[in-house]
Design a protein around this motif. Structure first.
Motif, PDB file in Angstrom:
ATOM      1  N   LEU A 263       0.815  -1.218   0.000  1.00  0.00           N
ATOM      2  CA  LEU A 263       0.000   0.000   0.000  1.00  0.00           C
ATOM      3  C   LEU A 263       0.847   1.265   0.000  1.00  0.00           C
ATOM      4  N   THR A 264       1.851   1.335   0.862  1.00  0.00           N
ATOM      5  CA  THR A 264       2.577   2.598   1.049  1.00  0.00           C
ATOM      6  C   THR A 264       3.506   2.948  -0.111  1.00  0.00           C
ATOM      7  N   LEU A 265       3.913   1.966  -0.922  1.00  0.00           N
ATOM      8  CA  LEU A 265       4.778   2.271  -2.065  1.00  0.00           C
ATOM      9  C   LEU A 265       4.037   2.988  -3.197  1.00  0.00           C
ATOM     10  N   THR A 266       2.701   2.920  -3.187  1.00  0.00           N
ATOM     11  CA  THR A 266       1.906   3.440  -4.304  1.00  0.00           C
ATOM     12  C   THR A 266       2.209   4.890  -4.676  1.00  0.00           C
ATOM     13  N   PRO A 267       2.299   5.842  -3.726  1.00  0.00           N
ATOM     14  CA  PRO A 267       2.512   7.238  -4.129  1.00  0.00           C
ATOM     15  C   PRO A 267       3.959   7.599  -4.473  1.00  0.00           C
ATOM     16  N   PHE A 268       4.886   6.665  -4.354  1.00  0.00           N
ATOM     17  CA  PHE A 268       6.287   6.983  -4.603  1.00  0.00           C
ATOM     18  C   PHE A 268       6.656   6.729  -6.064  1.00  0.00           C
ATOM     19  N   PRO A 269       7.673   7.426  -6.573  1.00  0.00           N
ATOM     20  CA  PRO A 269       8.035   7.309  -7.989  1.00  0.00           C
ATOM     21  C   PRO A 269       8.807   6.036  -8.284  1.00  0.00           C
ATOM     22  N   GLU A 270       8.878   5.727  -9.569  1.00  0.00           N
ATOM     23  CA  GLU A 270       9.731   4.646 -10.042  1.00  0.00           C
ATOM     24  C   GLU A 270      11.179   5.136 -10.055  1.00  0.00           C
ATOM     25  N   SER A 271      12.115   4.209 -10.122  1.00  0.00           N
ATOM     26  CA  SER A 271      13.529   4.572 -10.213  1.00  0.00           C
ATOM     27  C   SER A 271      13.789   5.367 -11.490  1.00  0.00           C
ATOM     28  N   PRO A 272      14.401   6.568 -11.377  1.00  0.00           N
ATOM     29  CA  PRO A 272      14.681   7.352 -12.591  1.00  0.00           C
ATOM     30  C   PRO A 272      15.680   6.644 -13.507  1.00  0.00           C
ATOM     31  N   ARG A 273      16.552   5.859 -12.951  1.00  0.00           N
ATOM     32  CA  ARG A 273      17.522   5.142 -13.781  1.00  0.00           C
ATOM     33  C   ARG A 273      16.840   4.026 -14.572  1.00  0.00           C
ATOM     34  N   TRP A 274      15.849   3.383 -13.993  1.00  0.00           N
ATOM     35  CA  TRP A 274      15.104   2.376 -14.752  1.00  0.00           C
ATOM     36  C   TRP A 274      14.281   3.055 -15.846  1.00  0.00           C
ATOM     37  N   LEU A 275      13.638   4.189 -15.532  1.00  0.00           N
ATOM     38  CA  LEU A 275      12.856   4.932 -16.528  1.00  0.00           C
ATOM     39  C   LEU A 275      13.748   5.384 -17.679  1.00  0.00           C
ATOM     40  N   ALA A 276      14.945   5.866 -17.354  1.00  0.00           N
ATOM     41  CA  ALA A 276      15.868   6.317 -18.399  1.00  0.00           C
ATOM     42  C   ALA A 276      16.280   5.160 -19.303  1.00  0.00           C
ATOM     43  N   SER A 277      16.461   3.979 -18.713  1.00  0.00           N
ATOM     44  CA  SER A 277      16.844   2.818 -19.519  1.00  0.00           C
ATOM     45  C   SER A 277      15.730   2.393 -20.464  1.00  0.00           C
ATOM     46  N   ARG A 278      14.503   2.884 -20.199  1.00  0.00           N
ATOM     47  CA  ARG A 278      13.345   2.620 -21.070  1.00  0.00           C
ATOM     48  C   ARG A 278      13.010   3.838 -21.932  1.00  0.00           C
ATOM     49  N   ASP A 279      13.929   4.798 -22.014  1.00  0.00           N
ATOM     50  CA  ASP A 279      13.760   6.025 -22.801  1.00  0.00           C
ATOM     51  C   ASP A 279      12.570   6.872 -22.339  1.00  0.00           C
ATOM     52  N   ARG A 280      12.235   6.776 -21.074  1.00  0.00           N
ATOM     53  CA  ARG A 280      11.171   7.624 -20.510  1.00  0.00           C
ATOM     54  C   ARG A 280      11.851   8.793 -19.793  1.00  0.00           C
ATOM     55  N   TRP A 281      12.518   9.624 -20.599  1.00  0.00           N
ATOM     56  CA  TRP A 281      13.388  10.654 -20.056  1.00  0.00           C
ATOM     57  C   TRP A 281      12.638  11.771 -19.338  1.00  0.00           C
ATOM     58  N   ASP A 282      11.477  12.144 -19.844  1.00  0.00           N
ATOM     59  CA  ASP A 282      10.723  13.224 -19.192  1.00  0.00           C
ATOM     60  C   ASP A 282      10.406  12.863 -17.747  1.00  0.00           C
ATOM     61  N   GLU A 283       9.953  11.621 -17.541  1.00  0.00           N
ATOM     62  CA  GLU A 283       9.644  11.167 -16.178  1.00  0.00           C
ATOM     63  C   GLU A 283      10.906  11.080 -15.334  1.00  0.00           C
TER      64      GLU A 283
END
Length: 509
Positions: A184-204
């Motif tokens: 439950l408590t992890l829901t409002p927290f962001p994903e890892s920016p390094r994982w997002l970058a590795s998926r080309d989701r640079w804006d996030e």
């Protein structure tokens, strides 16, 4: 949806995954000498009890091996949440236990969750933390483990006053609560920016880095530096094919993989989890049985929680190497002392308080008190050094492309040795008694030497700078003061010159 970026809050929520590990450790230790438990499971012998205890670590080994692949597909946060769901299923199986086979099954399922969370929570926190406080925040994982151990032990202790199998069933059912809280408590927290970058989701990724490093200011110099370093890391990683476990042993990677593996193995060979799983046995040898034994042994769980705090506060100034080297040496002192006191003042007995799994007794009260004091001092030393230190260290040493798989693979070695030791200790107490502590004392001496020779310092360095340090093959004892910025600039200059030479030769051809 509301998003929370505060790195301390992120770490506090994610480290509930460490609390699951702690809950499991003490959910067994409070009952191994309990009459209701022993009667219900038909008085398990040393080998059978070792199998019950070790089954969780066996599941954790499997969970750690697959965690990296799952994490690279689903993301760090969702993988940890998946672990929370699996944990609740395992707790439900244990809560409704009817026999040893079902108990082992439930512990294996719960172990899968612990393997996933123990390998990916440190990665998630490390990838969301500013470098100046990264060690402190990743160290919260181990602190959560100590809280889980203490809380669950006192819950189990309270449940021992309930007659019949309801005592341990209730304790094991309560384990579902932290699993639900983690989900439950992890829901409002962001994903890892390094994982997002590795998926080309640079804006996030950039938005998250700006909130973590610069209070939402994208133009903040620290944000810009980290984004540029991350872009370079991702660019290099994309030149590589999909990473497998075999890539961890490729040229340029195998040394850090062996360091990560051995670090996790050494943490188990300190003997700490043995102390936690079978602490009741240790105190029974020293003449403390029943409620007095449970209360006396519970003190070390409190020490474990309290003494982890100095590591969290000062690990980013002390450094990783001194913490691990001196911690191992001091722990060896306490273990040598325990084995010496038991050998000098104890003697063989057929059983202790009717438990044939314990065959050594120390009738001398002063010696027994000294043994207990050494146990407490050992726990205090571990809690300040190897407890949080190795989870922090291994989460830092791998490059982005290998981080999830590398942490999972190295964590698996922690769990397979956890499995082996949990299985080994009951027969060891039964057959070689005080020599058990002597074995772990020798291991502590060996690990201090190994850390000095092969473990580089990672304190105060970005995850990308640590990658440069490995590439430059700096001697571990010289890494604390190495100027990595200058090394990186020189390396880039050499690369540019080589590229120009190649281009010049191609043009002339």
């Amino acid at each position: 949806m509301i998003r929370i970026y505060n790195p301390y809050l992120v770490a506090m929520s994610a480290t509930i995954g460490g609390m699951l590990f702690g809950f499991d450790i003490s959910s067994v230790s409070a009952f191994v000498d309990n009459d209701s438990y022993r009667q219900f499971f038909n008085y398990p012998g040393s080998t059978e009890q070792g199998g019950i205890t070790a089954s969780m670590a066996g599941g954790s080994f499997l969970g750690s091996l697959c965690a990296g692949f799952v994490s690279d597909k689903l993301g760090r946060k969702h993988t940890i949440q998946l672990g929370a769901i699996i944990w609740m299923i395992g707790a439900a199986i244990q809560c409704s236990v009817q026999n040893v086979a079902q108990l082992v099954c439930g512990r294996v399922v719960a172990g899968l969750a612990i393997g996933i969370c123990s390998s990916q929570v440190p990665v998630y926190i490390a990838e969301l933390s500013p470098k100046k406080i990264r060690g402190r925040l990743v160290g919260l994982f181990q602190w959560a483990v100590t809280w889980g151990i203490m809380i669950m032990f006192y819950i189990s202790y309270g449940c021992t006053f309930i007659s019949g199998p309801q005592s341990f069933r209730l304790a094991w059912g309560i384990q579902m609560v932290p699993g639900f809280l983690l989900l439950l408590t992890l829901t409002p927290f962001p994903e890892s920016p390094r994982w997002l970058a590795s998926r080309d989701r640079w804006d996030e990724a950039i938005e998250i880095i700006s909130h973590v490093q610069g209070n939402g200011d994208v133009d903040n110099p620290e944000v810009q530096i980290e984004v540029q370093e991350l872009k370079e890391a991702v660019r290099i990683d994309k030149l590589s094919a999909d990473v497998t476990i075999f890539d961890l042993f490729a040229k340029g990677s195998r040394l850090r993989t062996f360091v990560g593996m051995s670090g996790q193995i050494w943490q188990q060979l300190t003997g700490m989890n043995v102390m936690m799983y079978y602490v009741v046995f240790t105190f029974a040898m020293a003449g403390y049985n029943g409620n007095s034994g449970l209360v006396s042994s519970s003190i070390q769980y409190v020490i474990n929680v309290v003494m982890t705090v100095p590591a969290l506060l000062f690990i980013d100034s002390w450094g990783r190497r001194p913490l691990l080297i001196y911690g191992a040496i001091i722990m060896s002192v306490w273990l040598f002392a325990v084995s010496g006191l038991m050998a000098s003042y104890g003697h063989w007995v057929p059983s202790v308080a009717g438990n044939a799994n314990i065959r050594w007794s120390v009738p001398s009260k002063p010696a027994a008190k000294a043994i207990i004091a050494c146990n407490y001092l050992f726990v205090a030393t571990f809690a300040t050094t190897w407890g949080p230190g190795i989870w922090i260290y291994v989460s830092e040493i791998f490059p982005l492309k290998q981080r999830a798989i590398g942490n999972g693979f190295c964590g698996a070695w922690n769990w397979i040795f956890n499995f082996a030791l949990a299985f080994f200790v009951p027969p060891a107490f039964q057959n070689i008694q005080w020599k058990t502590y002597l074995i772990f004392a020798v291991f502590c001496i060996a690990m201090s030497t190994h850390v000095f020779l092969l473990f580089p310092e990672t304190k105060g360095k970005t995850l990308e700078e640590i990658d440069i340090m490995w590439a430059e093959n700096i001697k571990p004892w010289k890494t604390a003061n190495a100027d990595l910025t200058e090394l990186a600039a020189n390396r880039d200059l050499v690369k540019d010159e080589k590229s120009k030479e190649v281009e010049h030769m191609e043009n002339n051809a």
